[in-house]
Design an enzyme around this catalytic site. Structure first.
Site, PDB file in Angstrom:
ATOM      1  N   CYS A   1       0.797  -1.234   0.000  1.00  8.29           N
ATOM      2  CA  CYS A   1       0.000   0.000   0.000  1.00  8.29           C
ATOM      3  C   CYS A   1       0.826   1.279   0.000  1.00  8.29           C
ATOM      4  CB  CYS A   1      -0.927   0.000   1.214  1.00  8.29           C
ATOM      5  SG  CYS A   1      -2.089  -1.370   1.172  1.00  8.29           S
TER       6      CYS A   1
HETATM    7  N1  LIG Z   1      -2.643  -5.708   2.194  1.00  7.72           N
HETATM    8  C1  LIG Z   1      -3.109  -4.651   2.843  1.00  7.72           C
HETATM    9  O1  LIG Z   1      -2.692  -4.366   3.964  1.00  7.72           O
HETATM   10  C2  LIG Z   1      -4.179  -3.761   2.225  1.00  7.72           C
HETATM   11  C3  LIG Z   1      -4.850  -2.849   3.057  1.00  7.72           C
HETATM   12  C4  LIG Z   1      -5.831  -2.045   2.511  1.00  7.72           C
HETATM   13  C5  LIG Z   1      -6.112  -2.117   1.149  1.00  7.72           C
HETATM   14  N2  LIG Z   1      -5.420  -2.990   0.355  1.00  7.72           N
HETATM   15  C6  LIG Z   1      -5.787  -3.048  -1.077  1.00  7.72           C
HETATM   16  O2  LIG Z   1      -6.627  -4.184  -1.257  1.00  7.72           O
HETATM   17  C7  LIG Z   1      -6.396  -4.765  -2.541  1.00  7.72           C
HETATM   18  C8  LIG Z   1      -6.017  -6.231  -2.373  1.00  7.72           C
HETATM   19  O3  LIG Z   1      -4.787  -6.305  -1.670  1.00  7.72           O
HETATM   20  P1  LIG Z   1      -4.292  -7.614  -0.929  1.00  7.72           P
HETATM   21  O4  LIG Z   1      -3.156  -7.210  -0.071  1.00  7.72           O
HETATM   22  O5  LIG Z   1      -5.446  -8.341  -0.318  1.00  7.72           O
HETATM   23  O6  LIG Z   1      -3.756  -8.465  -2.185  1.00  7.72           O
HETATM   24  P2  LIG Z   1      -3.344 -10.007  -2.168  1.00  7.72           P
HETATM   25  O7  LIG Z   1      -2.352 -10.159  -3.268  1.00  7.72           O
HETATM   26  O8  LIG Z   1      -3.000 -10.452  -0.793  1.00  7.72           O
HETATM   27  O9  LIG Z   1      -4.689 -10.763  -2.564  1.00  7.72           O
HETATM   28  C9  LIG Z   1      -5.305 -10.608  -3.784  1.00  7.72           C
HETATM   29  C10 LIG Z   1      -6.011 -11.918  -4.155  1.00  7.72           C
HETATM   30  O10 LIG Z   1      -6.715 -11.684  -5.379  1.00  7.72           O
HETATM   31  C11 LIG Z   1      -6.565 -12.822  -6.209  1.00  7.72           C
HETATM   32  N3  LIG Z   1      -6.824 -12.383  -7.582  1.00  7.72           N
HETATM   33  C12 LIG Z   1      -5.986 -11.754  -8.446  1.00  7.72           C
HETATM   34  N4  LIG Z   1      -6.648 -11.469  -9.581  1.00  7.72           N
HETATM   35  C13 LIG Z   1      -7.918 -11.911  -9.424  1.00  7.72           C
HETATM   36  C14 LIG Z   1      -9.074 -11.892 -10.246  1.00  7.72           C
HETATM   37  N5  LIG Z   1      -9.061 -11.323 -11.442  1.00  7.72           N
HETATM   38  N6  LIG Z   1     -10.211 -12.431  -9.767  1.00  7.72           N
HETATM   39  C15 LIG Z   1     -10.242 -12.984  -8.540  1.00  7.72           C
HETATM   40  N7  LIG Z   1      -9.185 -13.027  -7.716  1.00  7.72           N
HETATM   41  C16 LIG Z   1      -8.041 -12.496  -8.157  1.00  7.72           C
HETATM   42  C17 LIG Z   1      -5.150 -13.301  -5.936  1.00  7.72           C
HETATM   43  O11 LIG Z   1      -4.969 -14.642  -6.296  1.00  7.72           O
HETATM   44  C18 LIG Z   1      -5.044 -13.072  -4.419  1.00  7.72           C
HETATM   45  O12 LIG Z   1      -5.479 -14.200  -3.694  1.00  7.72           O
HETATM   46  C19 LIG Z   1      -5.312  -3.904  -3.190  1.00  7.72           C
HETATM   47  O13 LIG Z   1      -5.906  -2.915  -3.955  1.00  7.72           O
HETATM   48  C20 LIG Z   1      -4.628  -3.264  -2.005  1.00  7.72           C
HETATM   49  O14 LIG Z   1      -4.009  -2.038  -2.353  1.00  7.72           O
HETATM   50  C21 LIG Z   1      -4.479  -3.843   0.868  1.00  7.72           C
END
Ligand SMILES: NC(=O)c1ccc[n+]([C@@H]2O[C@H](COP(=O)([O-])OP(=O)(O)OC[C@H]3O[C@@H](n4cnc5c(N)ncnc54)[C@H](O)[C@@H]3O)[C@@H](O)[C@H]2O)c1
Length: 462
Positions: free
Chosen positions: A292
Site C-alpha cells: 500500500c
Molecule cells: N494488504 C493490505 O494491507 C491492504 C490494506 C488495505 C487495502 N489494500 C488493497 O486491497 C487490494 C487487495 O490487496 P491484498 O493485499 O489483499 O492483495 P493479495 O495479493 O494479498 O490478494 C489478492 C487476491 O486476489 C486474487 N486475484 C488476483 N486477480 C484476481 C481476479 N481477477 N479475480 C479474482 N481473484 C483475483 C489473488 O490470487 C489473491 O489471492 C489492493 O488494492 C490493495 O491495495 C491492501
C-alpha cells in the site's frame, strides 16, 4: 431471485416498483439474509469474507489461485494472522464457500472486488486484475446486484473503468445494477482493530447504490461513513496512505539531519509524543514496504499528471523513502570500518527481518530485499534470517537474484561468523540481546535494540 422483483427502473420514479425492489434488497442486507461474493481472497479479501460469514451472510469467496482455494476449502488458513479455527468454523458452518467457478457470481446479491492493484514496470497503475474481475462479473451480471470495488485505486476508477466494463453486459448502472466504492482499510497484524471494528467509508454512484452499500457494510462493520461519490471514497483511501508516506519521509529526513548533529531521532519522537494534541508519531526505518504505502501515492500522482496538476509532496516523499536503503548502507559501511576496520567487499552481512513490517510474513516491496541487493552489488555477501519467512518467493520480478533464497539458521556460530547484522524489520520472536552479544556489529534501522534495553559497543543506528 423471483422475477416479480426485477427492477424496471428506467421509467419508474421513486416509490414505485423499482425503488421498492432496491429497498427490499437493502432490508435483506440489514437482516443479513443475502449471498455475498468476495473476489480475491488475499490479505484483504479473506478477513472480509470471514467477517461477512461471521455476521451471518452466506458468503462465497472467488479467486484465481487454485491452490489457495483448495487449502481454504479444507479449512486451512492461507494467512498467518488469520487463525485456522476461524476458517474451519466458517467453512464447516456452511457460511463460507470458496470456488473458482465464476458462474456462481450470478447467485450473489452483492459482489465485493478485493483484487491487487500494483504498479507496472514504469511505476504506473496496473489495473489489470480489477479489469479482469470486472469482465468476469460482466459475463455473469444479472439485474438486481450490487457491485462494490474495494481495491485501492485512483479517483474515478469505479466510474471510468469498472462501470463501462460492467455495462458492456448490456445492463445499465443505476437501472439494473448498483455500484459503489468502499476502500479497504485492513491493517494486517494489527491486534487492536479488525475488519468489523474499522469504520467503513462508502461512496455509491447514485442514491440506491449508496443505500444498498451502507446497508450491507452497516450489517458487518460497527460504523459506516457515507461520502458523496465513489470518486471521493477513492480519494479518502489515497489521502490516508499518502499522509503516512509523507510523514514517514519526514521522519526519515529528520533521522538523517539529527544524526549529523548527534541527536537520536527516536528519542526526539518519543518525547514529542508526550504532547497530547497536534502531534502524532511516525517512525523512521530503512524505507517503505508493503502493497500500500509505497504503491498508492503513485496512483494519485499518475491521475494528477493526466489532469496536468503537480504532486510535489508525493514525489518528494517517494524520493526520500526510496533513497533510505542507500543511507542505511552507508551506515553499514561506516560500522564495518569502525568495528572491524574492513570494507563491505567480501563481508558477510546477515539481514534480519525481511517482512516489510514487524510480525508479518509479507515481503512485497520490502526494503530488506533492496538492502540485500545493495550489499551484494557492493561486493558483500548477503544472507537473511526471518522466523516468519522460511524462503523468499520463487518469483521476485523486482529482485530476481534473491528469488527462492532460504532463511538462515540464527545459530551462535552463524552470528559470530558474520561481519554484521542489519536489522531491517524487528519481529518480536527474535532475541536481540543474543544478537548484540554475539555479532561483531549490529546496524539497527528500527531502534529495536534500544527499545528493548539492549546495549552493546557496536550497535549502530542507521
Ligand atoms: N494488504 C493490505 O494491507 C491492504 C490494506 C488495505 C487495502 N489494500 C488493497 O486491497 C487490494 C487487495 O490487496 P491484498 O493485499 O489483499 O492483495 P493479495 O495479493 O494479498 O490478494 C489478492 C487476491 O486476489 C486474487 N486475484 C488476483 N486477480 C484476481 C481476479 N481477477 N479475480 C479474482 N481473484 C483475483 C489473488 O490470487 C489473491 O489471492 C489492493 O488494492 C490493495 O491495495 C491492501
Amino acid at each position: 431471485m423471483p422475477d416479480t422483483i426485477l427492477p424496471q427502473i428506467d421509467s419508474a420514479p421513486p416509490g414505485t416498483r423499482a425503488a421498492a425492489f432496491w429497498d427490499g434488497l437493502a432490508e435483506r442486507f440489514e437482516a443479513r439474509d443475502a449471498r455475498i461474493a468476495v473476489m480475491g481472497l488475499g490479505y484483504v479479501g479473506l478477513p472480509l469474507a470471514l467477517a461477512l460469514a461471521e455476521a451471518g451472510f452466506a458468503t462465497t469467496g472467488f479467486d484465481t489461485d487454485a491452490q489457495k482455494l483448495s487449502r481454504l476449502a479444507t479449512g486451512e488458513s492461507t494467512l498467518r494472522q488469520v487463525k485456522r479455527e476461524k476458517v474451519q468454523q466458517a467453512v464447516r458452518s456452511g457460511r463460507l464457500a470458496v470456488t473458482g467457478h465464476w458462474s456462481g457470481l450470478a447467485e450473489a446479491d452483492a459482489i465485493l472486488i478485493c483484487v491487487p492493484t500494483p504498479l507496472g514496470r514504469h511505476r504506473e497503475p496496473d489495473l489489470s486484475a480489477v479489469e479482469a474481475a470486472a469482465r468476469r462479473i460482466a459475463a455473469h451480471l444479472r439485474p438486481g446486484q450490487l457491485i462494490v470495488l474495494e481495491s485501492t485505486t485512483w479517483p474515478g476508477t469505479t466510474q471510468e473503468v469498472v462501470r463501462p466494463i460492467l455495462e458492456s453486459s448490456g445492463l445499465a448502472c443505476g437501472r439494473d445494477f448498483a455500484l459503489a466504492y468502499s476502500p479497504e482499510r485492513e491493517d494486517p497484524g494489527n491486534c487492536h482493530y479488525d475488519t468489523a471494528s474499522i469504520p467503513r467509508v462508502v461512496g455509491g454512484v447514485d442514491a440506491h447504490s449508496q443505500r444498498l452499500a451502507l446497508a450491507l457494510y452497516g450489517a458487518v462493520m460497527q460504523r459506516v461513513v457515507p461520502v458523496s461519490s465513489p470518486r471521493t471514497a477513492e480519494a479518502v483511501k489515497l489521502t490516508e496512505n499518502i499522509f503516512r508516506a509523507v510523514n514517514i519521509a519526514l521522519v526519515n529526513e529528520l533521522k538523517q539531519v539529527y544524526a549529523s548533529m548527534g541527536i537520536d531521532v527516536w528519542e526526539v519522537i518519543e518525547a514529542a509524543s508526550s504532547k497530547p494534541f497536534g502531534y502524532m508519531p511516525f517512525w523512521p526505518g530503512p524505507g517503505l514496504g508493503g502493497h500500500c504505502i509505497p504503491v498508492d501515492p503513485f496512483y494519485l500522482a499518475w491521475k494528477a499528471k493526466a489532469q496536468g496538476v503537480p504532486t510535489r509532496f508525493v514525489e518528494l516523499a517517494g524520493e526520500i523513502n526510496t533513497a533510505m536503503p542507500h543511507y542505511v548502507l552507508e551506515g553499514l559501511v561506516r560500522g564495518l570500518d569502525d568495528s572491524q576496520g574492513r570494507g563491505l567487499r567480501n563481508s558477510r552481512i546477515l539481514v534480519l527481518g525481511v517482512g516489510y513490517k514487524p510480525n508479518l510474513e509479507d515481503v512485497r516491496e520490502s526494503p530488506a530485499l533492496r538492502l540485500m541487493e545493495l550489499v551484494e552489488q557492493r561486493g558483500g555477501v548477503a544472507a537473511y534470517h526471518d522466523p516468519l519467512v522460511p524462503a523468499l518467493p520463487a518469483e521476485l520480478p523486482e529482485h530476481p537474484s534473491l528469488a527462492g533464497r532460504r532463511s538462515m539458521q540464527l545459530s551462535d556460530a552463524a552470528l559470530e561468523a558474520c561481519h554484521g547484522v542489519l536489522i531491517a524489520t524487528d519481529h518480536d520472536a527474535v532475541d536481540y540481546a543474543r544478537i548484540a552479544r554475539l555479532a561483531p556489529l549490529v546496524v539497527d534501522t528500527r531502534n529495536a535494540c534500544a527499545r528493548r534495553g539492549v546495549t552493546g559497543q557496536y550497535i549502530v543506528k542507521a
